[in-house]
Enzyme design. Structure first.
Site, PDB file in Angstrom:
ATOM      1  N   ASP A  69       0.847  -1.197   0.000  1.00 18.35           N
ATOM      2  CA  ASP A  69       0.000   0.000   0.000  1.00 18.35           C
ATOM      3  C   ASP A  69       0.884   1.249   0.000  1.00 18.35           C
ATOM      4  O   ASP A  69       1.668   1.451   0.917  1.00 18.35           O
ATOM      5  CB  ASP A  69      -0.880  -0.053   1.257  1.00 18.35           C
ATOM      6  CG  ASP A  69      -1.758   1.164   1.385  1.00 18.35           C
ATOM      7  OD1 ASP A  69      -2.327   1.567   0.370  1.00 18.35           O
ATOM      8  OD2 ASP A  69      -1.868   1.711   2.488  1.00 18.35           O
ATOM      9  N   THR A 102      -3.274   4.987  -3.849  1.00 21.01           N
ATOM     10  CA  THR A 102      -2.204   5.774  -3.211  1.00 21.01           C
ATOM     11  C   THR A 102      -0.872   5.580  -3.921  1.00 21.01           C
ATOM     12  O   THR A 102      -0.029   6.461  -3.898  1.00 21.01           O
ATOM     13  CB  THR A 102      -2.051   5.354  -1.751  1.00 21.01           C
ATOM     14  OG1 THR A 102      -2.022   3.932  -1.688  1.00 21.01           O
ATOM     15  CG2 THR A 102      -3.197   5.846  -0.928  1.00 21.01           C
ATOM     16  N   THR A 103      -0.660   4.415  -4.546  1.00 22.48           N
ATOM     17  CA  THR A 103       0.596   4.182  -5.276  1.00 22.48           C
ATOM     18  C   THR A 103       0.545   4.912  -6.614  1.00 22.48           C
ATOM     19  O   THR A 103       1.495   5.599  -6.999  1.00 22.48           O
ATOM     20  CB  THR A 103       0.792   2.668  -5.531  1.00 22.48           C
ATOM     21  OG1 THR A 103       0.484   1.978  -4.338  1.00 22.48           O
ATOM     22  CG2 THR A 103       2.200   2.361  -5.935  1.00 22.48           C
ATOM     23  N   ASP A 400      -8.894  -0.549   2.184  1.00 21.81           N
ATOM     24  CA  ASP A 400      -8.988  -0.019   0.818  1.00 21.81           C
ATOM     25  C   ASP A 400     -10.302  -0.437   0.161  1.00 21.81           C
ATOM     26  O   ASP A 400     -10.969   0.364  -0.491  1.00 21.81           O
ATOM     27  CB  ASP A 400      -7.816  -0.528  -0.036  1.00 21.81           C
ATOM     28  CG  ASP A 400      -6.542   0.267   0.245  1.00 21.81           C
ATOM     29  OD1 ASP A 400      -6.560   1.016   1.225  1.00 21.81           O
ATOM     30  OD2 ASP A 400      -5.564   0.144  -0.504  1.00 21.81           O
TER      31      ASP A 400
END
Length: 535
Positions: A69, A102-103, A400
Protein backbone atom coordinates in the site's frame (compact mmCIF):
# COMPACT_ATOMS: atom_id res chain seq x y z
CA UNK A 1 25.77 35.95 -1.16
CA UNK A 2 26.25 39.66 -1.90
CA UNK A 3 26.62 42.05 0.99
CA UNK A 4 24.40 45.13 1.18
CA UNK A 5 25.66 48.45 2.55
CA UNK A 6 23.75 51.33 4.09
CA UNK A 7 24.41 55.01 3.24
CA UNK A 8 27.30 55.16 5.73
CA UNK A 9 29.06 52.24 4.10
CA UNK A 10 28.34 49.80 6.95
CA UNK A 11 27.41 46.29 5.87
CA UNK A 12 24.09 45.03 7.14
CA UNK A 13 22.97 41.49 7.45
CA UNK A 14 20.13 40.18 5.31
CA UNK A 15 20.47 36.50 6.14
CA UNK A 16 21.76 35.55 9.57
CA UNK A 17 24.71 33.15 9.80
CA UNK A 18 24.73 32.77 6.06
CA UNK A 19 27.97 30.80 5.96
CA UNK A 20 26.14 28.02 7.81
CA UNK A 21 23.35 27.75 5.24
CA UNK A 22 23.47 26.14 1.84
CA UNK A 23 21.48 27.65 -0.97
CA UNK A 24 20.26 26.36 -4.31
CA UNK A 25 18.71 28.76 -6.76
CA UNK A 26 17.15 28.84 -10.22
CA UNK A 27 17.30 25.77 -12.40
CA UNK A 28 19.57 23.90 -9.97
CA UNK A 29 16.93 24.11 -7.25
CA UNK A 30 14.23 22.84 -9.60
CA UNK A 31 16.37 19.96 -10.80
CA UNK A 32 17.26 18.95 -7.24
CA UNK A 33 13.59 19.04 -6.26
CA UNK A 34 12.52 17.08 -9.32
CA UNK A 35 15.11 14.37 -8.72
CA UNK A 36 13.93 14.01 -5.10
CA UNK A 37 10.33 13.57 -6.27
CA UNK A 38 11.36 11.10 -8.97
CA UNK A 39 13.35 9.03 -6.46
CA UNK A 40 10.23 8.53 -4.31
CA UNK A 41 8.13 7.65 -7.37
CA UNK A 42 10.74 5.12 -8.47
CA UNK A 43 10.45 3.26 -5.18
CA UNK A 44 6.67 2.89 -5.51
CA UNK A 45 6.65 2.19 -9.24
CA UNK A 46 7.42 -1.50 -8.79
CA UNK A 47 4.52 -2.06 -6.40
CA UNK A 48 1.83 -0.91 -8.84
CA UNK A 49 -0.74 -3.31 -10.23
CA UNK A 50 -1.74 -6.94 -9.67
CA UNK A 51 1.80 -8.20 -10.23
CA UNK A 52 3.40 -5.44 -8.14
CA UNK A 53 6.03 -6.32 -5.55
CA UNK A 54 5.77 -5.78 -1.80
CA UNK A 55 8.11 -3.71 0.32
CA UNK A 56 9.52 -4.75 3.68
CA UNK A 57 10.12 -1.91 6.12
CA UNK A 58 11.78 -2.18 9.50
CA UNK A 59 11.00 0.49 12.06
CA UNK A 60 13.70 1.76 14.49
CA UNK A 61 12.36 -0.51 17.26
CA UNK A 62 12.69 -3.60 15.05
CA UNK A 63 9.05 -4.02 14.06
CA UNK A 64 8.70 -5.31 10.50
CA UNK A 65 5.95 -4.22 8.09
CA UNK A 66 5.42 -5.95 4.76
CA UNK A 67 3.08 -3.99 2.55
CA UNK A 68 2.06 -3.06 -0.97
CA UNK A 69 0.00 0.00 0.00
CA UNK A 70 1.63 3.22 -1.23
CA UNK A 71 0.51 5.37 1.69
CA UNK A 72 1.80 2.87 4.27
CA UNK A 73 5.19 2.48 2.54
CA UNK A 74 5.75 6.24 2.46
CA UNK A 75 4.48 6.75 6.04
CA UNK A 76 7.01 4.24 7.37
CA UNK A 77 9.92 5.33 5.19
CA UNK A 78 11.03 8.20 7.42
CA UNK A 79 11.87 10.61 4.60
CA UNK A 80 14.20 13.54 5.26
CA UNK A 81 14.05 15.66 2.10
CA UNK A 82 11.32 18.34 2.12
CA UNK A 83 10.17 17.65 -1.44
CA UNK A 84 10.04 13.94 -0.73
CA UNK A 85 7.82 14.80 2.27
CA UNK A 86 5.45 16.53 -0.14
CA UNK A 87 5.13 13.24 -2.02
CA UNK A 88 4.40 11.44 1.26
CA UNK A 89 1.66 13.95 2.03
CA UNK A 90 0.32 13.57 -1.52
CA UNK A 91 -0.25 9.84 -1.03
CA UNK A 92 -1.63 10.44 2.47
CA UNK A 93 -4.24 12.89 1.20
CA UNK A 94 -5.29 10.39 -1.50
CA UNK A 95 -5.58 7.79 1.27
CA UNK A 96 -7.73 10.05 3.49
CA UNK A 97 -9.99 11.23 0.70
CA UNK A 98 -10.37 8.12 -1.50
CA UNK A 99 -8.60 5.31 0.36
CA UNK A 100 -7.39 3.64 -2.81
CA UNK A 101 -4.92 4.57 -5.58
CA UNK A 102 -2.20 5.77 -3.21
CA UNK A 103 0.60 4.18 -5.28
CA UNK A 104 -0.74 5.37 -8.64
CA UNK A 105 -0.93 9.00 -7.56
CA UNK A 106 2.77 9.10 -6.62
CA UNK A 107 3.84 7.29 -9.82
CA UNK A 108 1.76 9.82 -11.77
CA UNK A 109 3.41 12.80 -9.99
CA UNK A 110 6.85 11.27 -10.62
CA UNK A 111 6.10 10.93 -14.34
CA UNK A 112 4.89 14.55 -14.54
CA UNK A 113 8.11 15.75 -12.87
CA UNK A 114 10.21 13.68 -15.27
CA UNK A 115 8.48 15.25 -18.28
CA UNK A 116 8.79 18.73 -16.73
CA UNK A 117 12.56 18.26 -16.41
CA UNK A 118 12.89 17.73 -20.17
CA UNK A 119 10.87 20.89 -20.83
CA UNK A 120 12.95 22.96 -18.39
CA UNK A 121 16.13 21.82 -20.14
CA UNK A 122 14.71 23.16 -23.38
CA UNK A 123 14.46 26.54 -21.67
CA UNK A 124 10.70 26.71 -21.15
CA UNK A 125 9.78 28.72 -18.06
CA UNK A 126 8.52 26.60 -15.14
CA UNK A 127 5.38 28.72 -14.72
CA UNK A 128 4.42 28.05 -18.34
CA UNK A 129 4.93 24.32 -17.75
CA UNK A 130 2.77 24.46 -14.61
CA UNK A 131 0.00 26.32 -16.46
CA UNK A 132 0.11 23.84 -19.32
CA UNK A 133 -0.23 20.98 -16.82
CA UNK A 134 -3.20 22.73 -15.23
CA UNK A 135 -4.97 23.00 -18.59
CA UNK A 136 -4.21 19.39 -19.47
CA UNK A 137 -5.48 18.12 -16.12
CA UNK A 138 -8.77 19.92 -16.73
CA UNK A 139 -9.09 18.20 -20.11
CA UNK A 140 -8.25 14.80 -18.56
CA UNK A 141 -10.78 15.16 -15.72
CA UNK A 142 -13.54 16.16 -18.15
CA UNK A 143 -12.65 13.27 -20.42
CA UNK A 144 -12.86 10.83 -17.49
CA UNK A 145 -16.37 12.10 -16.80
CA UNK A 146 -17.16 11.52 -20.46
CA UNK A 147 -15.96 7.87 -20.58
CA UNK A 148 -17.32 6.85 -17.17
CA UNK A 149 -20.26 4.47 -16.76
CA UNK A 150 -22.97 4.67 -14.16
CA UNK A 151 -24.38 1.46 -12.74
CA UNK A 152 -27.27 0.68 -10.46
CA UNK A 153 -27.10 -1.29 -7.26
CA UNK A 154 -29.59 -2.10 -4.58
CA UNK A 155 -29.49 -3.80 -1.20
CA UNK A 156 -30.17 -7.13 -2.93
CA UNK A 157 -27.95 -6.99 -6.05
CA UNK A 158 -24.44 -6.18 -4.91
CA UNK A 159 -22.54 -7.65 -7.86
CA UNK A 160 -21.75 -4.25 -9.39
CA UNK A 161 -20.18 -3.10 -6.10
CA UNK A 162 -18.13 -6.27 -5.72
CA UNK A 163 -16.35 -5.79 -9.10
CA UNK A 164 -14.39 -2.61 -8.19
CA UNK A 165 -13.58 -4.01 -4.71
CA UNK A 166 -12.09 -7.12 -6.33
CA UNK A 167 -9.99 -4.89 -8.59
CA UNK A 168 -8.60 -3.12 -5.52
CA UNK A 169 -7.81 -6.37 -3.73
CA UNK A 170 -6.21 -8.00 -6.77
CA UNK A 171 -3.04 -5.92 -6.34
CA UNK A 172 -2.66 -6.96 -2.69
CA UNK A 173 -1.17 -10.05 -1.11
CA UNK A 174 -4.69 -11.36 -0.36
CA UNK A 175 -5.63 -11.69 -4.03
CA UNK A 176 -6.29 -15.44 -3.80
CA UNK A 177 -9.34 -14.75 -1.61
CA UNK A 178 -10.32 -11.51 -3.30
CA UNK A 179 -13.85 -12.69 -4.10
CA UNK A 180 -14.79 -13.57 -0.52
CA UNK A 181 -13.05 -10.53 0.98
CA UNK A 182 -14.71 -8.18 -1.53
CA UNK A 183 -18.12 -9.66 -0.65
CA UNK A 184 -17.39 -9.20 3.06
CA UNK A 185 -16.33 -5.57 2.51
CA UNK A 186 -19.42 -4.75 0.40
CA UNK A 187 -21.82 -6.40 2.84
CA UNK A 188 -20.20 -4.56 5.76
CA UNK A 189 -20.52 -1.20 4.00
CA UNK A 190 -24.13 -1.89 2.97
CA UNK A 191 -24.97 -2.82 6.58
CA UNK A 192 -23.90 0.58 7.89
CA UNK A 193 -24.66 2.72 4.80
CA UNK A 194 -27.23 5.48 4.88
CA UNK A 195 -28.54 5.16 1.32
CA UNK A 196 -30.79 8.25 1.46
CA UNK A 197 -27.90 10.52 2.37
CA UNK A 198 -25.44 8.44 0.29
CA UNK A 199 -23.07 8.36 3.20
CA UNK A 200 -21.18 5.65 5.07
CA UNK A 201 -19.68 6.00 8.52
CA UNK A 202 -16.66 3.69 8.45
CA UNK A 203 -16.21 4.06 12.24
CA UNK A 204 -19.11 1.64 12.68
CA UNK A 205 -17.13 -1.10 10.91
CA UNK A 206 -14.63 -2.60 13.31
CA UNK A 207 -11.79 -4.61 11.78
CA UNK A 208 -10.35 -7.13 14.23
CA UNK A 209 -7.68 -9.73 13.63
CA UNK A 210 -6.42 -12.80 15.45
CA UNK A 211 -3.39 -14.87 14.53
CA UNK A 212 -4.23 -18.44 13.63
CA UNK A 213 -6.55 -20.20 11.22
CA UNK A 214 -6.31 -19.30 7.56
CA UNK A 215 -7.28 -16.32 5.45
CA UNK A 216 -10.40 -18.12 4.19
CA UNK A 217 -11.75 -18.16 7.79
CA UNK A 218 -12.19 -14.37 7.71
CA UNK A 219 -15.83 -13.63 8.51
CA UNK A 220 -18.30 -10.80 8.81
CA UNK A 221 -20.17 -10.59 12.11
CA UNK A 222 -23.36 -8.54 12.28
CA UNK A 223 -22.53 -7.31 15.73
CA UNK A 224 -19.51 -6.67 17.92
CA UNK A 225 -16.62 -8.86 19.05
CA UNK A 226 -14.93 -8.19 22.37
CA UNK A 227 -11.56 -9.69 23.17
CA UNK A 228 -12.66 -10.73 26.66
CA UNK A 229 -14.32 -13.74 28.26
CA UNK A 230 -16.87 -14.23 31.05
CA UNK A 231 -15.51 -13.21 34.44
CA UNK A 232 -16.21 -16.61 36.03
CA UNK A 233 -15.40 -19.89 34.27
CA UNK A 234 -18.73 -21.47 35.30
CA UNK A 235 -20.94 -18.77 33.83
CA UNK A 236 -23.03 -19.77 30.78
CA UNK A 237 -21.20 -19.46 27.45
CA UNK A 238 -24.25 -18.76 25.28
CA UNK A 239 -27.05 -16.33 26.14
CA UNK A 240 -30.12 -16.03 23.90
CA UNK A 241 -32.10 -12.76 23.82
CA UNK A 242 -29.67 -11.01 26.13
CA UNK A 243 -30.58 -7.80 27.93
CA UNK A 244 -27.29 -6.08 28.52
CA UNK A 245 -26.48 -3.66 31.32
CA UNK A 246 -23.50 -1.51 30.26
CA UNK A 247 -21.78 -0.11 33.35
CA UNK A 248 -18.89 2.23 33.96
CA UNK A 249 -18.95 1.77 37.73
CA UNK A 250 -16.96 -0.98 39.47
CA UNK A 251 -18.53 -3.84 41.43
CA UNK A 252 -16.78 -2.77 44.62
CA UNK A 253 -17.80 -1.15 47.86
CA UNK A 254 -17.63 2.64 47.55
CA UNK A 255 -14.41 4.25 48.79
CA UNK A 256 -14.24 7.84 50.01
CA UNK A 257 -12.11 10.10 47.81
CA UNK A 258 -10.09 11.44 50.75
CA UNK A 259 -7.53 9.45 52.73
CA UNK A 260 -9.17 7.43 55.44
CA UNK A 261 -8.38 4.93 58.13
CA UNK A 262 -10.69 2.43 59.77
CA UNK A 263 -9.82 1.25 63.25
CA UNK A 264 -11.17 -2.18 64.10
CA UNK A 265 -10.40 -3.36 67.58
CA UNK A 266 -13.11 -5.95 68.25
CA UNK A 267 -14.44 -8.98 66.37
CA UNK A 268 -17.94 -7.51 66.39
CA UNK A 269 -16.81 -4.42 64.49
CA UNK A 270 -15.13 -6.61 61.91
CA UNK A 271 -18.30 -8.68 61.49
CA UNK A 272 -20.35 -5.53 61.03
CA UNK A 273 -17.96 -4.24 58.39
CA UNK A 274 -18.09 -7.56 56.56
CA UNK A 275 -21.87 -7.63 56.69
CA UNK A 276 -21.99 -4.07 55.41
CA UNK A 277 -19.76 -4.97 52.44
CA UNK A 278 -21.79 -8.06 51.67
CA UNK A 279 -24.94 -6.00 51.74
CA UNK A 280 -23.42 -3.56 49.24
CA UNK A 281 -22.64 -6.37 46.83
CA UNK A 282 -26.06 -7.90 47.37
CA UNK A 283 -27.74 -4.63 46.54
CA UNK A 284 -25.60 -4.10 43.43
CA UNK A 285 -26.29 -7.54 42.01
CA UNK A 286 -29.97 -7.38 42.98
CA UNK A 287 -30.29 -4.01 41.29
CA UNK A 288 -29.02 -5.52 38.03
CA UNK A 289 -31.37 -8.50 38.40
CA UNK A 290 -34.38 -6.28 39.19
CA UNK A 291 -34.19 -4.27 35.98
CA UNK A 292 -34.14 -7.53 34.01
CA UNK A 293 -30.49 -7.65 32.90
CA UNK A 294 -29.26 -11.06 31.75
CA UNK A 295 -25.67 -9.93 31.03
CA UNK A 296 -23.51 -7.26 32.66
CA UNK A 297 -20.67 -5.60 30.76
CA UNK A 298 -18.46 -3.52 32.99
CA UNK A 299 -15.56 -1.17 32.28
CA UNK A 300 -13.82 -1.90 35.58
CA UNK A 301 -12.89 -4.93 37.61
CA UNK A 302 -14.97 -6.95 40.09
CA UNK A 303 -14.23 -7.87 43.61
CA UNK A 304 -13.93 -11.67 43.99
CA UNK A 305 -16.94 -11.66 46.24
CA UNK A 306 -19.02 -9.78 43.65
CA UNK A 307 -17.92 -12.26 40.99
CA UNK A 308 -18.98 -15.15 43.21
CA UNK A 309 -22.35 -13.54 43.90
CA UNK A 310 -22.98 -12.82 40.21
CA UNK A 311 -22.23 -16.44 39.46
CA UNK A 312 -24.68 -17.65 42.15
CA UNK A 313 -27.42 -15.32 41.02
CA UNK A 314 -27.04 -16.57 37.40
CA UNK A 315 -25.98 -13.22 36.10
CA UNK A 316 -23.15 -13.61 33.57
CA UNK A 317 -20.71 -10.71 33.49
CA UNK A 318 -17.72 -9.40 31.50
CA UNK A 319 -15.13 -7.12 33.07
CA UNK A 320 -12.35 -4.78 31.89
CA UNK A 321 -14.01 -3.86 28.58
CA UNK A 322 -12.38 -0.80 26.95
CA UNK A 323 -14.17 2.51 26.52
CA UNK A 324 -14.30 2.46 22.71
CA UNK A 325 -15.71 -1.06 22.73
CA UNK A 326 -18.31 -0.07 25.33
CA UNK A 327 -19.47 2.76 23.06
CA UNK A 328 -19.71 0.43 20.06
CA UNK A 329 -21.66 -2.11 22.12
CA UNK A 330 -24.00 0.67 23.23
CA UNK A 331 -24.52 1.80 19.61
CA UNK A 332 -25.11 -1.75 18.40
CA UNK A 333 -27.44 -2.92 21.15
CA UNK A 334 -29.28 0.37 21.55
CA UNK A 335 -28.39 0.53 25.24
CA UNK A 336 -27.21 3.39 27.44
CA UNK A 337 -23.92 3.50 29.31
CA UNK A 338 -24.78 3.72 33.02
CA UNK A 339 -22.35 5.48 35.38
CA UNK A 340 -24.07 4.61 38.72
CA UNK A 341 -26.06 1.65 39.97
CA UNK A 342 -28.81 4.00 41.18
CA UNK A 343 -29.49 5.08 37.58
CA UNK A 344 -30.10 1.59 36.17
CA UNK A 345 -33.51 1.29 34.58
CA UNK A 346 -35.05 -1.18 32.13
CA UNK A 347 -35.00 1.38 29.28
CA UNK A 348 -31.23 1.71 29.51
CA UNK A 349 -30.56 -1.96 28.78
CA UNK A 350 -29.20 -2.96 25.39
CA UNK A 351 -30.72 -5.91 23.53
CA UNK A 352 -28.91 -8.59 21.53
CA UNK A 353 -30.32 -11.78 20.00
CA UNK A 354 -27.29 -13.88 20.84
CA UNK A 355 -24.19 -13.47 22.97
CA UNK A 356 -21.70 -16.32 22.77
CA UNK A 357 -18.17 -17.02 23.86
CA UNK A 358 -15.89 -18.63 21.28
CA UNK A 359 -12.51 -20.20 21.81
CA UNK A 360 -9.86 -20.58 19.14
CA UNK A 361 -7.69 -23.59 18.40
CA UNK A 362 -5.65 -25.06 21.20
CA UNK A 363 -4.79 -21.71 22.74
CA UNK A 364 -6.91 -20.47 25.63
CA UNK A 365 -7.89 -17.39 23.63
CA UNK A 366 -11.57 -16.61 23.94
CA UNK A 367 -13.70 -13.89 22.47
CA UNK A 368 -17.24 -12.71 23.03
CA UNK A 369 -19.52 -12.32 20.03
CA UNK A 370 -22.52 -10.03 20.48
CA UNK A 371 -24.78 -10.71 17.49
CA UNK A 372 -28.29 -9.99 16.12
CA UNK A 373 -28.34 -6.65 17.86
CA UNK A 374 -31.31 -4.32 18.10
CA UNK A 375 -29.52 -1.78 15.92
CA UNK A 376 -27.49 -3.76 13.42
CA UNK A 377 -25.66 -0.65 12.20
CA UNK A 378 -22.39 -1.79 13.79
CA UNK A 379 -20.55 -4.72 12.20
CA UNK A 380 -17.19 -6.40 12.71
CA UNK A 381 -14.88 -7.94 10.13
CA UNK A 382 -12.90 -10.65 11.87
CA UNK A 383 -9.66 -11.55 10.08
CA UNK A 384 -7.67 -14.75 10.55
CA UNK A 385 -4.22 -15.35 9.12
CA UNK A 386 -0.98 -17.25 9.54
CA UNK A 387 1.07 -14.48 11.12
CA UNK A 388 0.83 -10.95 12.46
CA UNK A 389 2.21 -9.28 9.34
CA UNK A 390 -0.31 -11.07 7.15
CA UNK A 391 -3.17 -9.89 9.38
CA UNK A 392 -1.92 -6.28 9.37
CA UNK A 393 -1.64 -6.30 5.57
CA UNK A 394 -5.11 -7.86 5.25
CA UNK A 395 -6.49 -5.08 7.48
CA UNK A 396 -4.98 -2.47 5.16
CA UNK A 397 -6.36 -4.26 2.09
CA UNK A 398 -9.83 -4.51 3.64
CA UNK A 399 -9.66 -0.81 4.49
CA UNK A 400 -8.99 -0.02 0.82
CA UNK A 401 -11.90 -2.22 -0.28
CA UNK A 402 -14.23 -0.57 2.29
CA UNK A 403 -13.22 2.86 0.99
CA UNK A 404 -13.92 1.83 -2.62
CA UNK A 405 -17.36 0.53 -1.68
CA UNK A 406 -18.06 3.77 0.21
CA UNK A 407 -16.99 5.89 -2.77
CA UNK A 408 -19.27 3.90 -5.06
CA UNK A 409 -22.23 4.53 -2.77
CA UNK A 410 -21.39 8.25 -2.82
CA UNK A 411 -20.92 8.38 -6.57
CA UNK A 412 -21.79 5.30 -8.60
CA UNK A 413 -19.68 6.11 -11.69
CA UNK A 414 -16.85 3.81 -12.72
CA UNK A 415 -14.06 3.92 -15.29
CA UNK A 416 -12.12 0.94 -16.60
CA UNK A 417 -8.87 -0.02 -14.87
CA UNK A 418 -5.72 -1.70 -16.12
CA UNK A 419 -4.42 1.62 -17.44
CA UNK A 420 -7.38 1.92 -19.85
CA UNK A 421 -8.60 5.22 -18.39
CA UNK A 422 -5.09 6.73 -18.44
CA UNK A 423 -4.45 5.72 -22.07
CA UNK A 424 -7.82 7.13 -23.10
CA UNK A 425 -7.09 10.42 -21.28
CA UNK A 426 -3.64 10.55 -22.84
CA UNK A 427 -5.16 10.31 -26.34
CA UNK A 428 -7.73 13.01 -25.48
CA UNK A 429 -5.10 15.37 -24.01
CA UNK A 430 -2.80 14.83 -27.01
CA UNK A 431 -5.69 15.76 -29.32
CA UNK A 432 -6.52 18.85 -27.27
CA UNK A 433 -2.90 20.10 -27.35
CA UNK A 434 -3.31 21.59 -30.84
CA UNK A 435 -5.96 24.00 -29.57
CA UNK A 436 -3.42 25.87 -27.42
CA UNK A 437 -1.35 28.35 -29.41
CA UNK A 438 1.39 29.24 -26.90
CA UNK A 439 4.32 27.44 -25.32
CA UNK A 440 1.77 25.68 -23.09
CA UNK A 441 1.05 23.13 -25.78
CA UNK A 442 4.46 21.55 -25.14
CA UNK A 443 3.45 21.09 -21.51
CA UNK A 444 0.06 19.69 -22.53
CA UNK A 445 1.80 17.11 -24.75
CA UNK A 446 4.20 16.30 -21.92
CA UNK A 447 1.19 15.69 -19.66
CA UNK A 448 -0.18 13.23 -22.23
CA UNK A 449 3.16 11.39 -22.22
CA UNK A 450 3.21 11.33 -18.41
CA UNK A 451 -0.25 9.73 -18.32
CA UNK A 452 1.27 6.77 -20.18
CA UNK A 453 3.58 6.09 -17.22
CA UNK A 454 0.92 4.14 -15.28
CA UNK A 455 0.04 1.61 -18.05
CA UNK A 456 3.77 1.40 -18.78
CA UNK A 457 4.56 0.53 -15.15
CA UNK A 458 1.71 -2.01 -15.13
CA UNK A 459 3.15 -3.73 -18.22
CA UNK A 460 6.66 -3.62 -16.80
CA UNK A 461 5.62 -5.15 -13.48
CA UNK A 462 3.72 -7.90 -15.29
CA UNK A 463 6.86 -8.93 -17.20
CA UNK A 464 5.54 -7.75 -20.58
CA UNK A 465 7.47 -5.62 -23.09
CA UNK A 466 6.40 -2.16 -21.83
CA UNK A 467 6.69 -0.02 -24.98
CA UNK A 468 5.40 -2.70 -27.34
CA UNK A 469 2.40 -3.53 -25.14
CA UNK A 470 1.51 0.12 -24.57
CA UNK A 471 1.68 1.10 -28.23
CA UNK A 472 -0.42 -1.95 -29.22
CA UNK A 473 -3.15 -1.08 -26.70
CA UNK A 474 -3.03 2.60 -27.62
CA UNK A 475 -3.44 1.93 -31.34
CA UNK A 476 -6.29 -0.48 -30.57
CA UNK A 477 -8.05 2.24 -28.52
CA UNK A 478 -7.68 4.78 -31.35
CA UNK A 479 -8.75 2.28 -34.03
CA UNK A 480 -11.86 0.96 -32.24
CA UNK A 481 -12.54 4.19 -30.32
CA UNK A 482 -12.99 1.95 -27.29
CA UNK A 483 -11.91 3.35 -23.87
CA UNK A 484 -12.08 -0.13 -22.28
CA UNK A 485 -8.79 -1.46 -23.71
CA UNK A 486 -6.10 -1.76 -21.08
CA UNK A 487 -2.98 -3.75 -20.22
CA UNK A 488 -3.66 -7.47 -19.88
CA UNK A 489 -1.63 -7.97 -16.66
CA UNK A 490 -2.99 -11.39 -15.74
CA UNK A 491 -2.48 -12.83 -19.21
CA UNK A 492 -6.16 -13.63 -19.70
CA UNK A 493 -5.88 -13.20 -23.45
CA UNK A 494 -8.11 -10.15 -23.90
CA UNK A 495 -7.34 -6.43 -23.57
CA UNK A 496 -10.98 -5.55 -22.98
CA UNK A 497 -11.29 -4.57 -19.32
CA UNK A 498 -15.07 -5.00 -19.45
CA UNK A 499 -14.60 -8.73 -20.01
CA UNK A 500 -11.89 -8.92 -17.35
CA UNK A 501 -14.11 -7.04 -14.87
CA UNK A 502 -11.43 -4.51 -13.94
CA UNK A 503 -13.15 -1.35 -12.70
CA UNK A 504 -12.06 1.69 -10.73
CA UNK A 505 -14.06 4.49 -9.19
CA UNK A 506 -14.37 7.68 -11.19
CA UNK A 507 -13.81 10.02 -8.22
CA UNK A 508 -10.66 8.05 -7.30
CA UNK A 509 -9.14 8.52 -10.75
CA UNK A 510 -10.10 12.21 -10.95
CA UNK A 511 -8.64 12.85 -7.52
CA UNK A 512 -5.37 11.15 -8.58
CA UNK A 513 -4.93 13.42 -11.58
CA UNK A 514 -5.89 16.61 -9.71
CA UNK A 515 -3.71 15.90 -6.66
CA UNK A 516 -0.67 14.87 -8.74
CA UNK A 517 -0.97 18.02 -10.89
CA UNK A 518 -1.27 20.27 -7.82
CA UNK A 519 1.83 18.86 -6.17
CA UNK A 520 3.90 19.03 -9.37
CA UNK A 521 2.78 22.62 -9.90
CA UNK A 522 3.89 23.44 -6.38
CA UNK A 523 7.31 21.78 -6.84
CA UNK A 524 7.90 23.57 -10.17
CA UNK A 525 7.21 26.96 -8.61
CA UNK A 526 10.07 26.63 -6.09
CA UNK A 527 13.22 28.32 -7.44
CA UNK A 528 15.22 28.96 -4.29
CA UNK A 529 16.01 26.50 -1.52
CA UNK A 530 17.74 27.81 1.59
CA UNK A 531 18.55 25.11 4.09
CA UNK A 532 20.86 24.80 7.09
CA UNK A 533 23.96 23.04 5.77
CA UNK A 534 25.07 19.75 7.28
CA UNK A 535 28.15 19.83 9.47
Amino acid sequence: MALAFDEYGRPFIIIKEQEQKSRLRGLDAQKANISAGKAIARILRTSLGPKGMDKMLQSPDGEVTITNDGATILEQMDVDNQIAKLMVELSRSQDYEIGDGTTGVVVMAGALLEQAEKLLERGIHPIRVAEGYEMASRVAVEHLEHISHKFDFSATSLESLIGPCMTTLSSKIVNRCKRSLAEIAVKAVMAVADLERKDVNLDLIKVEGKVGGKLEDTELIYGITVDKDMSHPQMPKVIQDAHIAILTCPFEPPKPKTKHKVDIDTVEKFQTLRKQEQQYFDEMVQKCKDVGATLVICQWGFDDEANHLLMHRNLPAVRWVGGVELELIAIATGGRIVPRFQELTTEKLGKAGLVRERSFGTTKDRMLYIEHCANSRAVTIFIRGGNKMMIEETKRSIHDALCVARNLIRNNSIVYGGGAAEISCSIAVEAAADKYPGVEQYAVRAFADALDAIPMALAENSGLQPIETLSAVKSQQIKDNNPCCGIDCNDVGTNDMREQNVFETLIGKQQQILLATQVVKMILKIDDVISPSEY
